[in-house]
Scaffold this motif. Structure first.
Motif: not given
Length: 136
Positions: A108-118
């Motif tokens: 979940e943290r990786a998903r949130q970080e990827a969403e933020y990076a995009a």
């Protein structure tokens, strides 16, 4: 677990916390396992603290007019429409996370970080320029 790692926690269950705002001496502070019990005991503790033992046959000692209102994520007790400072809110209790729960937290943290990076990025200089010269 290495020295760098910290214990991972997962929610275990919910308790209901009762307290009085701006008071460290109110006797009704406590934790309860369900919402209704917490609300009932908080109101009873407040009434006992403020009114002691009212005599139901004495018209000068009318029963208190206590009501609850939900404000944001907590219940607030009012006495005849005036805030008493008594609050009741959910409080999660945590336990050590299992390996599967830790993996799910990591995903979940990786998903949130990827969403933020995009998300689109703009430098401060570009932002100030855009504010100074708005597009028509």
């Amino acid at each position: 677990m290495t020295q760098q790692q910290t214990a991972r926690l997962a929610p275990d269950h919910i308790v209901w916390s009762v307290w009085m705002e701006d008071s460290d001496s109110w006797d009704g502070v406590g934790l309860y396992l369900d919402e209704q019990t917490a609300l009932t005991h908080a109101a009873a503790d407040y009434a006992m603290d403020e009114y002691r033992y009212p005599d139901p046959d004495d018209p000068d000692q009318a029963a208190p007019n206590l009501t609850w209102a939900k404000r944001y994520s907590r219940w607030c007790l009012a006495d005849d429409g005036q805030d008493t400072g008594i609050r009741v809110a959910e409080a999660p209790v945590y336990r050590p996370a299992t390996a599967d729960e830790a993996a799910a937290q990591d995903a979940e943290r990786a998903r949130q970080e990827a969403e933020y990076a995009a998300l689109p990025r703009m430098s401060t200089a570009e932002a100030l320029e855009a504010l100074a010269n708005p597009a028509p």
